[in-house]
Design a protein around this motif. Structure first.
Motif, short mmCIF file in Angstrom:
data_model
loop_
_atom_site.label_atom_id
_atom_site.label_comp_id
_atom_site.label_asym_id
_atom_site.label_seq_id
_atom_site.Cartn_x
_atom_site.Cartn_y
_atom_site.Cartn_z
N THR A 1 39.16 -53.27 4.85
CA THR A 1 37.87 -53.67 4.30
C THR A 1 37.77 -55.18 4.35
OG1 THR A 1 38.88 -53.75 2.14
CG2 THR A 1 37.70 -51.75 2.69
N THR A 2 36.55 -55.63 4.42
CA THR A 2 36.34 -57.07 4.37
C THR A 2 35.81 -57.37 2.98
OG1 THR A 2 34.14 -56.77 5.23
CG2 THR A 2 35.87 -57.26 6.81
N ARG A 3 36.60 -58.09 2.22
CA ARG A 3 36.27 -58.30 0.81
C ARG A 3 35.71 -59.70 0.62
NH1 ARG A 3 41.17 -58.08 -3.06
NH2 ARG A 3 41.16 -60.19 -2.27
N ALA A 4 34.98 -59.86 -0.47
CA ALA A 4 34.49 -61.17 -0.86
C ALA A 4 33.72 -61.85 0.26
CB ALA A 4 35.65 -62.07 -1.31
#
Lengths: 209, 266
Positions: free
Chosen positions: A2-5
């Motif tokens: 996942t690509t967070r922030a």
């Protein structure tokens, strides 16, 4: 993964709207567009039919005048053409009325009457060699023949377009959309009489004096 | 073995049916389709050259066809069917002309595409048939009649010089132009679709390492730690729509006809 922030400034809703907008063309793969597409195609084919009939009606005043110059005593036949033309130009159906059997029948009736009157006129003309040699008449005759043929082609195209449209209202994948969404879509009327084309006219009228 | 029989028979039947459909209309073998054998070989070659040169100049497609018989059909619907089947003329312009001769019925027709109806009018077509073709045909000179008729058609079409130029110019441009919105659409699609994959894959390569399996790239922090499941196969192979540029043999350009022109008999 996942690509967070994600520090995008773009709000989430805008992203989803954009995504939906991009997905929209894929809806056509589900056959949603079939019915409107076929309907518009049939309407366009109908406009072409009207267009060619109008073209024929526009040619008639000139034709009548030219024939009158040579064969003024063929009043009966000339009058019949003028009258049939007047009647035929009065009956007009817009694409919206294509679902109305009575209106369609009236249109067809008036046009085939005009066709009949015209072919009688051309049969009478056979008796006037001077008229047949007239350049103006030759030009009009060529245009009239061409227009009759265009009418035949336009009618054939319309018959085919309506067949496709009516079939799409009654066959499986598009039938679902017809029931769910396009509930006001009705089958169009089609030409019933075999093409009233102007072949070499059969002389079966009693006015040949 | 038994199970194979029925499909095989069906397939055979299907194959047997195919020529029957194809037979109803002749194939477009060239600019001169002389199925009735009415044109001399030499004249056929020179006609083909003339017509090819004329198409290169104006983009108008003229095709001459002779058939042995109409087998009961009237020549007008047959000519229209044949014209549309062969798709004479360029797609946007519909600038094709079909000169059709039916040998046994002794009928001929000049069928004109939508786009040329204003130039080669019904009257022109009729005059060409009556004054050029019919006298020659009555004298038995089929080759001469057809060649002169084609010359007349070319003459009429050339009569409007500027229009001819403009049409040829338009069609040259139309061939190069690729719809830009298609490109933009596909580009946005590709970015949204493959962007995230690309981002995930390229971050370890180009990004700055912050910690174990954590990277910072292009102002975004990417972590590979809480990988839930990797089962995300993207199977969208986008086939590029083929712009075929018919090389080699002659073929119609996609034009259509609405029944313009004139017919005659000898």
């Amino acid at each position: 993964m996942t690509t967070r922030a994600m520090s995008f400034t773009m709000p989430r809703s805008a992203l989803s709207v954009l995504f939906l907008a991009l997905m929209l063309p894929l809806l056509s793969a589900c056959g949603f567009n079939t019915i409107p597409t076929n309907e518009e195609r049939a309407k366009a084919a109908w406009s072409e039919v009207l267009n060619q009939y109008q073209r024929r009606a526009d040619l008639i005043p000139n034709l009548v005048e030219t024939v009158r110059g040579y064969a003024s005593h063929e009043r009966e036949v000339l009058e019949a053409v003028v009258q049939a033309r007047a009647q035929a130009t009065q009956v007009q159906i817009s694409p919206e009325l294509l679902q109305d059997p009575a209106a369609f029948e009236a249109f067809q009736q008036s046009q085939s009457q005009l066709t009949g009157a015209l072919s009688r006129l051309l049969a009478v003309v056979e008796n006037y060699p001077d008229l047949k040699a007239n350049q103006n008449f030759l030009a009009l005759q060529a245009q009239l023949e061409g227009t009759e043929n265009r009418i035949a082609v336009a009618r054939r195209d319309y018959i085919e377009a309506v067949r496709v449209y009516n079939t799409s209202l009654r066959t499986f994948p598009s039938l679902i959309w017809a029931k769910l969404w396009f509930t006001d879509a009705q089958p169009f009327q089609n030409f019933t009489v075999s093409e009233d084309r102007m072949e070499v006219p059969q002389v079966d009228f009693g006015t040949d004096n | 073995m038994r199970n194979l029989r029925l499909p095989a028979i069906l397939l055979l039947l299907l194959v047997a049916c195919l020529p029957a459909f194809a037979q109803s209309l002749p194939a477009l073998t060239g600019r001169v389709v002389d199925n009735a054998g009415m044109i001399d070989d030499q004249a056929e070659r020179s006609l083909t050259a003339t017509l090819e040169a004329f198409e290169r100049k104006s983009s108008d497609q003229i095709v001459v066809a002779t058939i042995p018989s109409l087998s009961g059909e009237a020549i007008e619907p047959y000519a229209n069917r044949l014209f549309r089947h062969w798709q004479l003329g360029q797609a946007g312009e519909n600038n094709g002309v079909l000169l059709l001769v039916a040998r046994d019925e002794r009928r001929m027709r000049i069928e004109v595409g939508y786009g040329l109806e204003g130039t080669l009018t019904d009257l022109h077509s009729r005059l060409i048939i009556e004054n050029t073709m019919v006298p020659a045909f009555r004298a038995g000179d089929f080759t001469g009649g057809i060649v002169r008729a084609v010359d007349d058609i070319v003459l009429v079409l050339e009569g409007q010089g500027e229009e001819l130029q403009a049409r040829a110019e338009r069609n040259r441009q139309a061939e190069d132009a690729i719809p830009w919105f298609v490109i933009v659409f596909i580009a946005i699609w590709a970015v949204l679709f493959f962007g995230s994959f690309g981002f995930a894959l390229l971050a370890p390569v180009f990004g700055r390492k912050l910690g174990p399996r954590r990277y910072k790239w292009l102002g975004m922090e990417i972590s590979y730690n809480n990988t839930s499941s990797g089962g995300y196969s993207s199977g969208s192979s986008r086939s590029s729509s083929g712009w075929s540029s018919g090389g080699g043999g002659f073929s119609g350009g996609g034009g259509s006809s609405g029944g313009g022109g004139a017919s005659g008999s000898w």
